[in-house]
Design a protein around this motif. Structure first.
Motif, PDB file in Angstrom:
ATOM      1  N   HIS A 125       0.824  -1.230   0.000  1.00  0.00           N
ATOM      2  CA  HIS A 125       0.000   0.000   0.000  1.00  0.00           C
ATOM      3  C   HIS A 125       0.852   1.272   0.000  1.00  0.00           C
ATOM      4  O   HIS A 125       0.514   2.256   0.665  1.00  0.00           O
ATOM      5  N   GLY A 178      -0.544  -6.079  -7.222  1.00  0.00           N
ATOM      6  CA  GLY A 178      -1.724  -5.405  -6.689  1.00  0.00           C
ATOM      7  C   GLY A 178      -1.536  -4.834  -5.302  1.00  0.00           C
ATOM      8  O   GLY A 178      -2.122  -3.798  -4.960  1.00  0.00           O
ATOM      9  N   SER A 208      -6.573  -0.374  -2.859  1.00  0.00           N
ATOM     10  CA  SER A 208      -7.720  -0.306  -3.771  1.00  0.00           C
ATOM     11  C   SER A 208      -8.824   0.615  -3.247  1.00  0.00           C
ATOM     12  O   SER A 208      -9.411   1.396  -4.002  1.00  0.00           O
ATOM     13  N   VAL A 250      -4.569  -6.129  -9.379  1.00  0.00           N
ATOM     14  CA  VAL A 250      -5.407  -5.618  -8.295  1.00  0.00           C
ATOM     15  C   VAL A 250      -5.201  -6.543  -7.096  1.00  0.00           C
ATOM     16  O   VAL A 250      -5.161  -7.767  -7.268  1.00  0.00           O
ATOM     17  N   GLU A 251      -5.061  -5.964  -5.926  1.00  0.00           N
ATOM     18  CA  GLU A 251      -4.871  -6.777  -4.728  1.00  0.00           C
ATOM     19  C   GLU A 251      -6.016  -7.792  -4.606  1.00  0.00           C
ATOM     20  O   GLU A 251      -7.186  -7.437  -4.778  1.00  0.00           O
ATOM     21  N   VAL A 301     -11.751 -10.568  -7.921  1.00  0.00           N
ATOM     22  CA  VAL A 301     -12.101  -9.157  -8.078  1.00  0.00           C
ATOM     23  C   VAL A 301     -13.407  -9.171  -8.869  1.00  0.00           C
ATOM     24  O   VAL A 301     -13.397  -9.291 -10.091  1.00  0.00           O
ATOM     25  N   HIS A 347     -16.467  -5.017  -6.846  1.00  0.00           N
ATOM     26  CA  HIS A 347     -15.219  -4.407  -6.352  1.00  0.00           C
ATOM     27  C   HIS A 347     -15.265  -2.896  -6.627  1.00  0.00           C
ATOM     28  O   HIS A 347     -15.636  -2.484  -7.722  1.00  0.00           O
ATOM     29  N   LEU A 350     -13.137  -0.740  -7.441  1.00  0.00           N
ATOM     30  CA  LEU A 350     -12.396  -0.267  -8.618  1.00  0.00           C
ATOM     31  C   LEU A 350     -13.047  -0.728  -9.917  1.00  0.00           C
ATOM     32  O   LEU A 350     -12.924  -0.069 -10.951  1.00  0.00           O
ATOM     33  N   CYS A 406     -11.477   4.010 -13.744  1.00  0.00           N
ATOM     34  CA  CYS A 406     -10.448   2.992 -13.569  1.00  0.00           C
ATOM     35  C   CYS A 406     -10.585   1.939 -14.671  1.00  0.00           C
ATOM     36  O   CYS A 406     -11.650   1.358 -14.847  1.00  0.00           O
TER      37      CYS A 406
END
Lengths: 348, 348
Positions: free
Chosen positions: A237, A259, A264, A286-287, A292, A296, A298, A304
């Motif tokens: 992060h 990710g 996120s 993506v984490e 996902v 989600h 995002l 995005c």
């Protein structure tokens, strides 16, 4: 000399293995899009001298014990080796091959695509897909985003790199004709900037500036920012609420590394506000992927753009990775050079 | 001196007009995404000395008669002037401004984006959007497409340009660091190749080859092919079934000029067959746009990426177009230079 191959590697790589008549190939017979069944692998690996695995195949004591003392090499068709227990492999004195470098150009291509999509797509693809193009009349600033390239020699553009290794430098090379004038990068805080290399790159690309900066300056000054640093706890992060708050309203963010480097929730929140900052984001990772889903934050955020971890997904690059994996295995078994092996001396 | 402005042109352009105190601006008061109402325009244009229009506003005898003899200049915020009756404007001795060149860089950016998307997106964006990323397990050649860049100096890549003007050359400049080695182009069959310019470009970009070819060779040899020629009858459906049949299975096609150059039915058919040829297409324009619904064969075709005619849609470029339109109008009215005017001498 039995060799177990956990997926269909394509004609080129299989050809390299078959050219060694001594090798007895046992290839996972299941469909290409299924990882080799663990039970199948444990049964078949017994007595093997080598095994070619993917990111999807865990290499641990269980597998290595099942193979037994005949095993001499593990070759993974991947850059990362998070799926390999290095200690277990090193302790047994095995060699470990992997496939770095060959995907540099493919990932750099994708970085440029994502940077452009993050500023230019603006939901346009979905509108056409949904069949509602006709509902959007032309307007002077309709569908507009910030422009990656400069429109006159008097303008400047700053490209930022969080991580400045091979892929970042290959991306920079592609950015130059777009009119990039300044380059800033952040890297491992412990390692000093490589001023000789930086000066050479600045001259080569005719840049007004190329230098290492702290994260805050990187966030604040970049018009386009590429996250290209390794994953793991030290970069977890690193792009968080605080970082995003520093970014320009006209900047775009690209993540083609791991990710976990981007928070996120914080990114979705930053893109979703009334005055978004940055303008948009393009993500290859993506984490928590591939878990996902459509809910989600995002995925729901129109600013995005997400592609499903396809940075190395070109025929040329995946073939190069597969053939590199084959050469690594052959090299280890026939005392020829291994093009790319992981140094396991600290585990032996 | 009344000036009618058919849309909100943004602060920069309005500032240029307001700086001329003599001008009395009448700006379409409707929403930005609606073209000026025709009735409003006809009523308000009476007695105007100038009018700033968009592609959406037809400039014909009706409008010019409504303006009356006071009118001296028509300024369009567009490169094209298909909406302007040149004869009607020229016959009255009016000046006509337009906005070429300023969108070159934005369109070239989009060309690169579409070339990359056509080979790399492979439905990946839709899969993530639909929330089904988790259903696609990794496989060695999953989501793969041909790679735009070369992966080693021994490889070659041929970029083809159907039309080789400013935008094509700006696109070429961006392609060079991807490893493009050969450039072929086709243009107006009547005009001979410009061998001095071609030699200079070849040297500048360190290419092994740059030359004018016929359409068949262009189709056959290009790894990435950009359609960047003007519309109109002479280029109608120049990319047709016969042309597409010549293309490589690994090639991608980009159209950022006019929809009429590409036969949509033929392209959908070529992309949809068992062995598609070319591999994919990226389109900014589609014949009949914006009436391109969800049932359009190219919208339904997963190997075709379509964006809704956004090539010039960046804040910088649209601002440059709007300010150019303002300067054209001011230039004509105040005997200052007009940055870009259409030569109407043959109609006067």
């Amino acid at each position: 000399m039995k060799v177990v191959v956990c997926r269909n590697l394509g004609e080129d790589a299989v050809g390299i293995l078959k050219a060694k008549k001594e090798l007895d190939l046992v290839v996972w017979p299941g469909p290409d899009d299924k990882a080799a069944d663990r039970r199948w692998l444990l049964e078949n690996v017994e007595g093997a001298v080598g095994v070619i695995v993917m990111l999807t195949d865990k290499v641990d004591d269980e597998l290595l014990d099942a193979a037994g003392p005949s095993l001499r090499v593990v070759s993974t068709m991947s850059v990362g080796y998070e799926h390999v227990d290095l200690k277990a492999v090193g302790r047994r004195g095995l060699k470990l091959g992997y496939t770095p470098d060959v995907l540099t150009e493919a990932v750099a291509d994708l970085c440029i695509m994502l940077a452009l999509m993050a500023s230019r797509v603006n939901n346009g693809v979905s509108i056409v897909q949904a069949g509602t193009w006709r509902d959007y009349s032309w307007k002077p600033f309709g569908f507009c985003g910030p422009q990656l390239s400069t429109t006159s020699p008097s303008q400047t553009r700053t490209a930022g790199f969080l991580g400045f290794g091979r892929i970042a430098q290959a991306t920079l090379r592609r950015l130059v004709p777009f009119g990039i004038t300044h380059v800033l990068y952040s890297g491992n805080p412990g390692s000093p900037p490589d001023s000789e290399r930086d000066a050479a790159l600045q001259t080569q690309h005719n840049l007004r500036e190329l230098r290492k900066v702290d994260l805050k300056e990187l966030a604040r000054e970049s018009d386009v920012l590429f996250v290209l640093a390794p994953g793991g706890p030290s970069t977890y992060h690193v792009v968080n609420e605080e970082f995003l708050r520093e970014m320009k309203e006209t900047a775009v963010l690209v993540n083609a590394s791991r990710g976990t480097l981007v928070d996120s929730e914080a990114l979705a929140e930053a893109l979703g506000r009334e005055r978004p900052r940055p303008f948009g984001a393009g993500l290859d990772v993506v984490e928590g992927e591939p878990n996902v889903g459509a809910e989600h934050p995002l995925v729901k955020e129109p600013r995005c753009v997400i592609v499903p971890h396809v940075a190395s997904a070109t025929f040329e690059t995946r073939t190069a990775m597969a053939t590199r994996a084959a050469y690594n295995l052959v090299g280890a078994l026939f005392d020829e050079p291994m093009p790319s092996s992981v140094d396991l001396s600290s585990f032996q």
